[in-house]
Scaffold this motif. Structure first.
Motif, short mmCIF file in Angstrom:
data_model
loop_
_atom_site.label_atom_id
_atom_site.label_comp_id
_atom_site.label_asym_id
_atom_site.label_seq_id
_atom_site.Cartn_x
_atom_site.Cartn_y
_atom_site.Cartn_z
N ILE A 1 0.85 -1.20 0.00
CA ILE A 1 0.00 0.00 0.00
C ILE A 1 0.88 1.24 0.00
N TRP A 2 1.93 1.25 0.81
CA TRP A 2 2.85 2.39 0.81
C TRP A 2 3.44 2.62 -0.57
N GLU A 3 3.83 1.55 -1.25
CA GLU A 3 4.41 1.69 -2.59
C GLU A 3 3.41 2.35 -3.53
N ARG A 4 2.18 1.93 -3.46
CA ARG A 4 1.13 2.51 -4.31
C ARG A 4 0.94 4.00 -4.02
N PHE B 1 -3.02 7.27 3.39
CA PHE B 1 -2.85 5.92 3.91
C PHE B 1 -3.91 5.58 4.95
N ALA B 2 -4.12 6.48 5.90
CA ALA B 2 -5.06 6.22 6.99
C ALA B 2 -6.49 6.00 6.49
N SER B 3 -6.85 6.60 5.37
CA SER B 3 -8.21 6.47 4.84
C SER B 3 -8.32 5.46 3.70
N ASP B 4 -7.22 4.79 3.38
CA ASP B 4 -7.22 3.83 2.27
C ASP B 4 -8.12 2.63 2.61
N PRO B 5 -9.12 2.32 1.77
CA PRO B 5 -10.04 1.22 2.08
C PRO B 5 -9.35 -0.14 2.23
N GLU B 6 -8.36 -0.41 1.40
CA GLU B 6 -7.64 -1.69 1.51
C GLU B 6 -6.92 -1.77 2.86
N TRP B 7 -6.27 -0.67 3.28
CA TRP B 7 -5.58 -0.65 4.57
C TRP B 7 -6.57 -0.87 5.71
N ILE B 8 -7.68 -0.17 5.68
CA ILE B 8 -8.67 -0.29 6.75
C ILE B 8 -9.16 -1.73 6.87
N ALA C 1 -8.60 -7.08 9.69
CA ALA C 1 -8.44 -8.53 9.60
C ALA C 1 -7.21 -8.99 10.39
N SER C 2 -6.13 -8.20 10.35
CA SER C 2 -4.91 -8.60 11.05
C SER C 2 -5.06 -8.51 12.57
#
Length: 107
Positions: free
Chosen positions: A29-32, A71-78, A83-84
């Motif tokens: 995600i950071w790379e993106r 990053f904080a609002s990224d849907p994939e990250w959330i 899940a983790s």
């Protein structure tokens, strides 16, 4: 150029979950987004053996603030963060330090 040192202190037994989350999710995600990491460390000898230290590189504080918000609002990250943490929180607390190089620093 500024550097940000972040220290993540893990809940007991949760260091492997944090390392897995960085390796399999966060870094992609950071790379993106364009967040540049300079390195990650765990403690081999010394205090805080359940901590992860990492260094990020930023052009400016404005870049840091903008990309952190993305990053904080990224849907994939959330989704993947939740899940983790299905087995409980991974972190007990986070320390964040903005570093300025000295005049004699190799950086």
């Amino acid at each position: 150029m500024i550097h940000e040192l972040r220290i993540y202190y893990c809940a007991p037994g949760r260091l492997p979950a944090l390392l897995k989350r960085f390796e399999e999710t966060t870094l992609q995600i950071w790379e993106r987004i364009g967040i540049r990491q300079k390195g990650f460390w765990t403690v081999a000898i010394g205090d805080n053996s359940s901590a992860v230290y990492y260094l990020l590189e930023w052009e400016s504080l404005a870049e840091l603030e903008t990309k952190r918000a993305i990053f904080a609002s990224d849907p994939e990250w959330i989704e993947k963060r939740a899940a983790s943490e299905k087995d409980g929180p991974i972190l007990t607390h986070v320390q964040n330090i903005i570093l300025s190089p000295t005049a004699f620093s190799a950086m």
